[in-house]
Write a protein that holds these residues in place. Structure first.
Motif, PDB file in Angstrom:
ATOM      1  N   GLU A 178      -5.696  -1.791  11.219  1.00 58.03           N
ATOM      2  CA  GLU A 178      -6.325  -2.801  10.361  1.00 58.03           C
ATOM      3  C   GLU A 178      -7.527  -2.218   9.625  1.00 58.03           C
ATOM      4  N   GLU A 179      -8.304  -1.435  10.349  1.00 57.52           N
ATOM      5  CA  GLU A 179      -9.501  -0.841   9.737  1.00 57.52           C
ATOM      6  C   GLU A 179      -9.108   0.077   8.572  1.00 57.52           C
ATOM      7  N   LYS A 180      -8.064   0.881   8.791  1.00 59.37           N
ATOM      8  CA  LYS A 180      -7.659   1.817   7.736  1.00 59.37           C
ATOM      9  C   LYS A 180      -7.068   1.087   6.541  1.00 59.37           C
ATOM     10  N   LEU A 181      -6.256   0.078   6.813  1.00 63.18           N
ATOM     11  CA  LEU A 181      -5.658  -0.658   5.688  1.00 63.18           C
ATOM     12  C   LEU A 181      -6.749  -1.318   4.858  1.00 63.18           C
ATOM     13  N   LYS A 182      -7.731  -1.854   5.536  1.00 64.16           N
ATOM     14  CA  LYS A 182      -8.848  -2.500   4.833  1.00 64.16           C
ATOM     15  C   LYS A 182      -9.618  -1.459   4.012  1.00 64.16           C
ATOM     16  N   LYS A 183      -9.862  -0.320   4.635  1.00 71.34           N
ATOM     17  CA  LYS A 183     -10.622   0.743   3.968  1.00 71.34           C
ATOM     18  C   LYS A 183      -9.937   1.175   2.669  1.00 71.34           C
ATOM     19  N   TYR A 184      -8.589   1.186   2.689  1.00 71.88           N
ATOM     20  CA  TYR A 184      -7.885   1.639   1.486  1.00 71.88           C
ATOM     21  C   TYR A 184      -7.389   0.460   0.651  1.00 71.88           C
ATOM     22  N   ASN A 185      -8.111  -0.637   0.786  1.00 72.01           N
ATOM     23  CA  ASN A 185      -7.987  -1.787  -0.122  1.00 72.01           C
ATOM     24  C   ASN A 185      -6.736  -2.626   0.017  1.00 72.01           C
ATOM     25  N   MET A 186      -6.160  -2.669   1.197  1.00 67.55           N
ATOM     26  CA  MET A 186      -5.113  -3.671   1.366  1.00 67.55           C
ATOM     27  C   MET A 186      -5.785  -5.011   1.620  1.00 67.55           C
ATOM     28  N   ASN A 187      -5.332  -6.007   0.898  1.00 67.73           N
ATOM     29  CA  ASN A 187      -5.883  -7.342   1.115  1.00 67.73           C
ATOM     30  C   ASN A 187      -4.756  -8.332   1.354  1.00 67.73           C
ATOM     31  N   PRO A 188      -4.447  -8.609   2.609  1.00 64.00           N
ATOM     32  CA  PRO A 188      -3.315  -9.485   2.894  1.00 64.00           C
ATOM     33  C   PRO A 188      -3.593 -10.944   2.555  1.00 64.00           C
ATOM     34  N   HIS A 189      -4.852 -11.273   2.280  1.00 62.40           N
ATOM     35  CA  HIS A 189      -5.180 -12.679   2.036  1.00 62.40           C
ATOM     36  C   HIS A 189      -5.060 -13.084   0.575  1.00 62.40           C
ATOM     37  N   ASN A 190      -5.254 -12.130  -0.323  1.00 59.50           N
ATOM     38  CA  ASN A 190      -5.265 -12.489  -1.742  1.00 59.50           C
ATOM     39  C   ASN A 190      -3.958 -12.274  -2.456  1.00 59.50           C
ATOM     40  N   GLN A 191      -3.124 -11.371  -1.939  1.00 64.42           N
ATOM     41  CA  GLN A 191      -1.884 -11.053  -2.642  1.00 64.42           C
ATOM     42  C   GLN A 191      -0.735 -11.017  -1.679  1.00 64.42           C
TER      43      GLN A 191
END
Ligand SMILES: C[S@@+](CC[C@H](N)C(=O)[O-])C[C@H]1O[C@@H](n2cnc3c(N)ncnc32)[C@H](O)[C@@H]1O
Length: 248
Positions: A178-191
């Motif tokens: 989760e930390e890595k996905l967030k760091k590389y700009n994955m946003n599961p809430h907006n798209q």
């Protein structure tokens, strides 16, 4: 569903460690890639990229294997395209246990890239893939072309660019993932996010931690579920679809 997640304890260096117990699981990358490479060499489907990532095995594969891989590649590809069309490409795709998969390049060729395409696999597998990308202009050039003003980051364990990220992580270590996905700009809430889980990864279950409203699909059911998702999107609009695809 999230309550049943396996959360083993990991040492701080889990992402870079190469646990010998996982060798068999990592070996499935080699098996799948070699089978796909062989089927492509016989013309089962068109993939000009796989030859730059995977060697051609001298050993012939049985027709059943070639047909099975054709069905799998074609099925997952149809599903991804349906999702991209429904979301008009305003979505993200997360390929869990991506191995040497070439979907990113093939989608680019068809002008069907999502906002960002993410891949995750064991760091050792990612290192192999990145080595090929760095040294093969045929693979690197399409990534550079899309990159524009941002800084392309590519080293032994990570590729991050505007439209494509390849991340080395162990899917069982959810906080790290989760930390890595967030760091590389994955946003599961907006798209909308479509997750493609390589078989044998148990990633469908783990993926539920990253995605707010995931839906597990098996190959036989995927078409119906995509339509349901699209229908829901049309009717609610504010809620982008989120779909988990499991290649069985
Ligand atoms: C059968 S291969 C499929 C590879 C690719 N999706 C394909 O179709 O060619 C499964 C992949 O999942 C990866 N994998 C399995 N368990 C994993 C884990 N815990 N963390 C990261 N990757 C994992 C393996 O390394 C392997 O690349």
């Amino acid at each position: 569903m999230a309550a049943s997640l396996r959360r083993p304890s990991f040492s701080a260096s889990s992402s870079s460690s190469a646990d010998p117990d996982d060798e068999g699981v990592r070996g499935t990358c080699e098996d799948a890639s070699i089978c796909k490479r062989f089927a492509v060499s016989l013309g089962y489907w068109h993939d000009p990229y796989i030859q730059h990532l995977v060697r051609l095995s001298k050993e012939r594969k049985a027709p059943e294997i070639n047909r099975g891989y054709f069905a799998r590649v074609h099925g997952v590809s149809q599903l991804i395209k349906a999702f991209l069309q429904k979301t008009e490409c305003h979505c993200q795709i997360l390929n869990l246990g991506a191995g040497m998969d070439t979907t990113f390049w093939r989608l680019k060729d068809e002008d069907l890239l999502p906002s960002k395409y993410f891949e995750v696999d064991f760091p050792m597998i990612v290192t192999r893939k990145l080595h090929s990308i760095k040294h093969k202009p045929f693979l690197l050039q399409p990534i550079i072309e899309l990159h524009s003003e941002d800084t392309l980051q590519i080293d032994g364990h990570l590729l991050d660019s505007k439209r494509y990220a390849i991340i080395g992580a162990d899917l069982r270590d959810l906080p790290e993932l989760e930390e890595k996905l967030k760091k590389y700009n994955m946003n599961p809430h907006n798209q909308g996010v479509a997750g493609v889980a390589g078989e044998g990864t148990e990633a469908q279950r783990d993926w539920t931690a990253c995605c707010p409203r995931p839906h597990g699909l098996t190959a036989g059911k995927f078409q119906a579920r995509i339509q349901t998702q699209a229908g829901r999107r049309r009717s609610t609009c504010s809620q982008a679809p989120s779909v988990t695809i499991r290649a069985t």
